[in-house]
Design a protein around this motif. Structure first.
Motif, short mmCIF file in Angstrom:
data_model
loop_
_atom_site.label_atom_id
_atom_site.label_comp_id
_atom_site.label_asym_id
_atom_site.label_seq_id
_atom_site.Cartn_x
_atom_site.Cartn_y
_atom_site.Cartn_z
N GLN A 722 0.83 -1.20 0.00
CA GLN A 722 0.00 0.00 0.00
C GLN A 722 0.86 1.25 0.00
OE1 GLN A 722 -3.03 0.01 2.93
NE2 GLN A 722 -3.88 1.97 2.32
N GLY A 723 0.99 1.86 -1.15
CA GLY A 723 1.77 3.09 -1.29
C GLY A 723 3.26 2.87 -1.27
N THR A 738 -1.27 -7.96 -2.33
CA THR A 738 -2.30 -6.92 -2.36
C THR A 738 -1.68 -5.55 -2.23
OG1 THR A 738 -4.30 -6.09 -1.27
CG2 THR A 738 -2.65 -7.14 0.13
N PRO A 739 -2.27 -4.57 -2.95
CA PRO A 739 -1.82 -3.19 -2.73
C PRO A 739 -2.30 -2.63 -1.40
CG PRO A 739 -2.73 -3.45 -4.92
CD PRO A 739 -3.11 -4.67 -4.14
N GLY A 740 -3.08 -3.40 -0.65
CA GLY A 740 -3.50 -2.96 0.66
C GLY A 740 -4.92 -2.45 0.68
N ASP A 741 -5.30 -1.85 1.79
CA ASP A 741 -6.64 -1.27 1.89
C ASP A 741 -6.74 -0.10 0.93
OD1 ASP A 741 -7.30 -3.06 3.88
OD2 ASP A 741 -6.63 -1.74 5.48
N ALA A 742 -7.91 -0.04 0.24
CA ALA A 742 -8.08 1.06 -0.69
C ALA A 742 -8.07 2.39 0.10
CB ALA A 742 -9.42 0.90 -1.42
N VAL A 743 -7.39 3.47 -0.35
CA VAL A 743 -6.69 3.49 -1.64
C VAL A 743 -5.27 2.96 -1.42
CG1 VAL A 743 -5.80 5.03 -3.44
CG2 VAL A 743 -7.99 5.51 -2.30
N GLY A 744 -4.83 1.99 -2.23
CA GLY A 744 -3.50 1.48 -2.14
C GLY A 744 -2.90 1.28 -3.51
N THR A 745 -1.72 1.82 -3.71
CA THR A 745 -1.02 1.64 -4.97
C THR A 745 0.28 0.91 -4.69
OG1 THR A 745 -1.96 3.65 -5.92
CG2 THR A 745 0.04 2.78 -6.95
N MET A 746 0.43 -0.23 -5.30
CA MET A 746 1.64 -1.02 -5.15
C MET A 746 2.41 -0.99 -6.45
SD MET A 746 1.97 -5.04 -4.13
CE MET A 746 3.58 -5.84 -3.98
N THR A 747 3.67 -0.56 -6.34
CA THR A 747 4.51 -0.44 -7.53
C THR A 747 5.58 -1.50 -7.48
OG1 THR A 747 4.14 1.95 -7.61
CG2 THR A 747 6.03 1.08 -8.84
N ILE A 748 5.66 -2.27 -8.57
CA ILE A 748 6.71 -3.29 -8.70
C ILE A 748 7.60 -2.88 -9.85
CG2 ILE A 748 7.22 -5.71 -9.17
CD1 ILE A 748 4.54 -6.44 -7.96
N ASN A 749 8.82 -2.50 -9.53
CA ASN A 749 9.80 -2.17 -10.57
C ASN A 749 10.51 -3.46 -10.97
OD1 ASN A 749 9.16 0.53 -10.55
ND2 ASN A 749 10.75 1.06 -9.05
N GLY A 750 9.80 -4.26 -11.72
CA GLY A 750 10.27 -5.56 -12.14
C GLY A 750 9.09 -6.32 -12.69
N ASP A 767 -12.83 7.14 -6.31
CA ASP A 767 -11.40 7.46 -6.37
C ASP A 767 -10.62 6.71 -5.30
OD1 ASP A 767 -11.71 9.33 -8.47
OD2 ASP A 767 -12.50 10.79 -7.00
N GLN A 768 -11.21 5.65 -4.80
CA GLN A 768 -10.57 4.89 -3.72
C GLN A 768 -10.50 3.42 -4.13
OE1 GLN A 768 -12.25 5.66 0.18
NE2 GLN A 768 -12.97 7.68 -0.46
N PHE A 769 -9.44 3.09 -4.84
CA PHE A 769 -9.30 1.71 -5.27
C PHE A 769 -7.81 1.39 -5.41
CE2 PHE A 769 -9.76 4.42 -8.97
CZ PHE A 769 -8.74 4.03 -9.82
N ASP A 770 -7.53 0.11 -5.25
CA ASP A 770 -6.16 -0.38 -5.33
C ASP A 770 -5.68 -0.44 -6.77
OD1 ASP A 770 -6.05 -0.71 -2.62
OD2 ASP A 770 -6.54 -2.86 -2.65
N GLN A 771 -4.36 -0.32 -6.89
CA GLN A 771 -3.73 -0.48 -8.19
C GLN A 771 -2.42 -1.25 -8.03
OE1 GLN A 771 -3.34 3.59 -9.68
NE2 GLN A 771 -4.81 3.07 -11.30
#
Length: 885
Positions: A722-723, A738-750, A767-771
């Motif tokens: 999450q973030g 999981t990107p976590g509780d919304a809002v959560g953005t998980m970035t994978i550089n790979g 506007d509250q959703f995971d990515q």
């Protein structure tokens, strides 16, 4: 050691006693001569005498050897040689130069209450008794009983003095008996026998005194200018009556030697003894200073100075057994020394000090209640057993200061029995204890090394160099403040009691293995604080073995060791806090945070390094916090998780670095690692890989970063981003990502690869959703993608949600796609594109849907196979699992 002979010893009073049988013999007078002439005359002139025989006067005569001469109330001068039975008088007698008087009777020459003067070359053969005796170049071959005597170049037999003696170049008998009540002196003379000084003074100058006993009830004795004193009596007493008694042994070549004789000071009155100016005093028995018997409050002092030397078998310095008396021993000046071939005992408030390059040498040292101070001087304790004791029973202290040096062949014990309180201070000085140290044996002990001082400790024969807080009643503290301690073995801080080690002000400590909180019920703590403060352990450190242990490093302090364990055995607890910029804990081997005990590690702006690390306990919780730009660096493998709960938090710019493989979970207990906040990071270097195993959870939140070649999430594990950002590839092999509780953005550089398990995405609002944002490829070949609507949110027609974005492409095959939390009949489309997943809504479908509350038709891409399977119960179970992780 018990103090011997503390009672006041009786003495035999000196005096002149005339036996009753002699008086009776005089009354019966065989023959007598009665002086009838002028105050001076010739024994050879018959007209000067009346003689009697058998009680009858027979006329003028010259007395012979068979006559008693009586000179009542007149002065008598003898100018020619004479031999008589006795000469009796009560006024004055002068024996002229070169005149010999011989008495054959038991009465000898008696001028009781009178004066006898012997001029140059005169001689008396026989006993002499008088009040005042003056001799100049004369000889008395016989015992002398006198109150006052002045002798010059003269010789007597055994001399009994009742008041004072003044001699010059004279020789007196070896069985003399002197009772000095006023000022007297001996110069260039010799005598032997008993000495009693009662309020008088005697100065022995360039003379010899061979004593059979000595007693100074009050008054003074001075030995000077090469005089020698030898005594073989039971004791030399000082201060056996109220008042002040003084002994001064002074001058080159002046010696006082006591054979089988104790020197005892201050039983009833005050006493002061001084050995100075290269003189020496020695005894093969004991010296006792400050006896203070019974109700008598005394002040006693023994001073050795200006090159004086003192030696004894045992030396006891005490303060009158607590009645307010004082006992003081001082040794001062270069060349001045005090030696005890046996024990030095300081008790009852006794005070010992060595100053200005003096030396104090003892076989054993025991400070029960009192103090010993070594100031710019040397202390040597020769015996390796028993240990040197400071506060063995009461309150005691040992201080080395101003460049002093101390050497102990055995062990140093501070704070012996329960209730005792001992203090050792090493200030700008050096102390070496070959047998190690015990601080707080059964009582309270404090050892301070400060201002550039140095402490070196060997070991007790078992490899143990120091114990701080030995017994369960023991409480020990060692402070190294700007000094150094080099321990030649292992150290225990809190063995069965309470122990504390404080290192500050650029102090340094070196030791072998170290245990903090050794036995059950013990408590140990170490504090290393300040720039330059350092504890170097060339072995292993255990913080909480069976007991409770803590290690605090702050303000730029440093601790180095090989292997370290926090919370070792079941029932133990250990904590380590590394706080402040520049503070560091360096473990070249393995760091175990939690063995079988509870453990905590906090790295707050400091650094911790290890060759490898294991975090987690079999029987108790473990907590690790890396915060405020602190750093925990592990060069090798890192495992996180034990049979019980384990929590690791990296926050507020903190960093966790590891070089090889890292594992989270898999040991049976719930394990959580959280990397949260901007600049907070966990970095696995090179090709290092991470495995998140059963009951293991990794949270990468709020700008936190985790870097690894590959992160594998196995069955029962979870990755929550999450973030946060993951740099490296992620493989979901049965766990939950999981990107976590919304809002959560998980970035994978790979890349993201999922072979089983679940990707969980939450939507709580427009506007509250995971990515999930993947910079590489996203490959789904198994498991499920689960979308959960929460917070009561129901999307409206036309709303869409970009849930997955993969920059290098999205491949999907043989997976389940699940949506839960929507009302019945809501239409949606899940669109898998070449680079992502979009979920969009189209309003309500007439006729409704299933229990999932909605449905849709997936749009497969070329080369992809999408299987849609709605399962609310399964998804709710996933939700529950994630919430518990």
């Amino acid at each position: 050691m018990p103090v011997s002979r503390l009672g006041v010893r009786s003495k035999v009073a000196l005096g002149v006693v005339v036996s009753l049988f002699l008086l009776a013999g005089r009354a019966a007078a065989q023959n007598s001569a009665i002086w009838v002439g002028p105050s001076s005359g010739d024994f050879n002139t018959a007209s000067n005498w009346l003689c009697s025989e058998g009680g009858q006067t027979i006329g003028a005569c010259v007395p012979g050897a068979g006559y008693d001469v009586t000179a009542a109330n007149v002065s008598l001068t003898i100018s020619s040689n004479v031999g008589v039975s006795s000469i009796l008088g009560n006024n004055a007698l002068v024996v002229d130069s070169n005149t010999a008087v011989t008495t054959t009777g038991v009465l000898g020459v008696q001028f009781t209450g009178g004066v006898i003067e012997l001029l140059q070359g005169s001689l008396i053969n026989g006993q002499v008794e008088t009040s005042f005796l003056s001799m100049d170049g004369a000889t008395i071959n016989g015992a002398v009983m006198v109150n006052h005597a002045t002798l010059t170049n003269s010789t007597t037999g055994n001399l009994s003095i009742g008041e004072y003696l003044t001699t010059t170049n004279s020789v007196m008998g070896s069985a003399s008996n002197l009772e000095i009540t006023s000022a007297g002196s001996m110069t260039g003379s010799s005598i032997g026998g008993m000495l009693t000084i009662q309020g008088g003074t005697l100065t022995v100058d360039s003379s010899t005194f061979n004593a059979t006993s000595a007693l100074i009830t009050s008054g003074s004795l001075t030995l000077q200018n090469g005089s020698t004193w030898s005594e073989s009596g039971p004791a030399f007493f000082m201060g056996l009556a109220p008042g002040q008694s003084t002994l001064d042994v002074t001058g080159l070549g002046t010696t006082m030697t006591l054979h089988g004789t104790d020197l005892e000071l201050g039983e009833v009155g005050n006493a002061q003894a001084t050995v100075e100016n290269t003189a020496s005093l020695s005894t093969d028995k004991d010296i006792l200073v400050g006896l203070g018997v019974g109700p008598f409050v005394t002040q006693s002092e023994l001073d050795v100075k200006t090159g004086g030397t003192l030696s004894a078998d045992g030396i006891t310095v005490l303060g009158g057994s607590g009645n307010g008396s004082t006992g003081v021993l001082t040794v001062d000046g270069a060349g001045s020394s005090v030696t005890a071939t046996g024990e030095m005992l300081v008790t009852g408030g006794g005070v010992v000090s060595a100053t200005d390059q003096a030396s104090l040498t003892v076989n054993t040292l025991t400070i029960q209640t009192g103090s010993v101070t070594i100031d710019d001087s040397t202390l040597t304790v020769n015996a390796d057993t028993p240990p040197a004791l400071v506060a063995s029973q009461g309150t005691g202290s040992l201080t080395l200061q101003n460049g002093a040096t101390g050497t102990m062949a055995g062990q140093l014990v501070v704070g012996g029995s329960a209730g005792s309180n001992g203090t050792v201070t090493i200030d700008d000085s050096e102390l070496q204890a070959e047998g190690g140290v015990v601080i707080g044996y059964g009582g309270t002990g404090t050892l301070t090394v400060q201002n550039g001082a140095s402490l070196k400790t060997g070991d007790d024969g078992t490899g143990l160099s120091a114990v701080i807080g030995l017994q369960n009643t023991g409480n020990g503290t060692v402070n190294v403040q700007g000094g150094s301690w080099q321990a030649g073995g292992s150290v225990e801080i809190g063995s069965d009691g309470t122990g504390t080690l404080n290192v500050s002000q650029a102090g340094t400590v070196q030791s072998e293995d170290a245990t903090i909180g050794k036995d059950a019920g013990s408590s140990g703590s170490v504090n290393v604080a300040g720039v330059g403060s350092q504890w170097s352990v060339s072995g292993d450190v255990t913080v909480g073995s069976f007991g409770s242990g803590s290690l605090a490093i702050s303000g730029g302090g440093t601790v180095t060791d090989v292997n370290a364990t926090i919370g070792d055995k079941a029932g133990s607890s250990g904590s380590v806090n590394v706080i402040g910029v520049g503070s560091s804990w360096q473990n070249s081997g393995i760091l175990n945070v939690g063995g079988d005990g509870a453990a905590g590690l906090t790295v707050d702006a400091g650094t911790v390094t290890a060759g490898g690390a294991a975090i987690g306990s079999n029987f108790a919780p473990v907590q690790v916090d890396v915060t405020n730009h602190g750093a925990l660096s592990v060069l090798g493998d890192l495992s996180v998780g034990g049979a019980t709960g384990t929590t690791v938090t990296v926050e507020n710019g903190g960093t966790l670095d590891s070089g090889n493989h890292a594992t989270i979970g898999g040991s049976g207990g719930e394990t959580t690692v959280t990397v949260t906040g901007a600049n907070s990071a966990w970095t696995l270097h090179g090709d290092a890989e991470m495995t998140i195993d059963d009951k293991g959870s990794l949270f990468v939140n709020n700008g936190g970063t985790v870097t690894a070649n590959t992160i594998t999430v196995d069955t029962g594990g979870s990755l929550n981003g999450q973030g946060g950002t993951v740099i490296g590839s992620v493989v979901n092999a049965g766990g939950t990502v999981t990107p976590g509780d919304a809002v959560g953005t998980m970035t994978i550089n790979g890349d993201y690869t999922q072979t089983s398990g679940s990707l969980l995405l939450e939507i709580d609002g427009a506007d509250q959703f995971d990515q999930l944002i993947v910079s590489g490829m996203a490959n789904f070949t198994g498991g499920s993608i689960d979308v959960l609507f929460g917070n009561g949110f129901v999307p409206t027609d036309g709303e869409d949600f970009d849930l997955i974005m993969a920059s290098l492409g999205l491949n999907v095959s043989n997976i389940d796609f699940n949506v839960a939390g929507l009302p019945d009949g809501l239409n949606f489309n899940d669109t898998f594109t070449a680079n992502g997943l979009e979920l969009s809504f189209m309003g309500t479908q007439s006729g409704g849907g299933g229990n999932n509350g909605g449905g849709g038709t997936p749009t497969p891409e070329a080369g992809s196979v999408v299987t849609l399977s709605l399962g609310v119960a399964a998804l709710l179970l996933l939700r529950k699992k994630r919430a518990l992780a």
